[in-house]
Design a protein around this motif. Sequence first.
Motif, PDB file in Angstrom:
ATOM      1  N   ARG A 285      -0.904  -4.536  -6.635  1.00  0.00           N
ATOM      2  CA  ARG A 285      -0.017  -5.339  -5.793  1.00  0.00           C
ATOM      3  C   ARG A 285       0.485  -4.559  -4.585  1.00  0.00           C
ATOM      4  O   ARG A 285       1.045  -5.130  -3.668  1.00  0.00           O
ATOM      5  CB  ARG A 285       1.208  -5.798  -6.600  1.00  0.00           C
ATOM      6  N   CYS A 286       0.294  -3.229  -4.590  1.00  0.00           N
ATOM      7  CA  CYS A 286       0.882  -2.369  -3.574  1.00  0.00           C
ATOM      8  C   CYS A 286      -0.151  -1.861  -2.579  1.00  0.00           C
ATOM      9  O   CYS A 286      -1.293  -1.611  -2.920  1.00  0.00           O
ATOM     10  CB  CYS A 286       1.535  -1.157  -4.233  1.00  0.00           C
ATOM     11  N   ALA A 287       0.318  -1.684  -1.356  1.00  0.00           N
ATOM     12  CA  ALA A 287      -0.483  -1.041  -0.315  1.00  0.00           C
ATOM     13  C   ALA A 287       0.348   0.103   0.252  1.00  0.00           C
ATOM     14  O   ALA A 287       1.519  -0.078   0.575  1.00  0.00           O
ATOM     15  CB  ALA A 287      -0.816  -2.030   0.787  1.00  0.00           C
ATOM     16  N   VAL A 288      -0.256   1.265   0.342  1.00  0.00           N
ATOM     17  CA  VAL A 288       0.396   2.401   0.977  1.00  0.00           C
ATOM     18  C   VAL A 288      -0.162   2.484   2.389  1.00  0.00           C
ATOM     19  O   VAL A 288      -1.353   2.721   2.575  1.00  0.00           O
ATOM     20  CB  VAL A 288       0.132   3.717   0.216  1.00  0.00           C
ATOM     21  N   LEU A 289       0.689   2.236   3.351  1.00  0.00           N
ATOM     22  CA  LEU A 289       0.247   2.262   4.741  1.00  0.00           C
ATOM     23  C   LEU A 289       0.119   3.704   5.202  1.00  0.00           C
ATOM     24  O   LEU A 289       0.970   4.533   4.906  1.00  0.00           O
ATOM     25  CB  LEU A 289       1.217   1.495   5.634  1.00  0.00           C
TER      26      LEU A 289
END
Length: 87
Positions: free
Chosen positions: A8-12
């Motif tokens: 569910r997460c995105a690390v920009l």
Amino acid sequence: MDMTDAQRCAVLSTHDLPRVRHNATDDTILQNTLWTQYWEKDVWILPIHRPSCIGHWVVCTVDFAFKRLSLFDSFAERKPWKKDIQV
């Protein structure tokens, strides 16, 4: 965090932020971020460098499902950041 939460997460990447700041074209930004599929994620994790006399990093999480921003700053008690927020 189990795999479902991690997906569910995105690390920009901080590598992409200067491109935005220096007016990169939409095509350039898309080409460099397309594989990440940020827009499909519920939570974005943004590392932010705070240039100051004690320059350090903070982390902001953007939770779209709850319409919530959270800022994690290890120096928050020493140097308040609330004046940085514009409403």
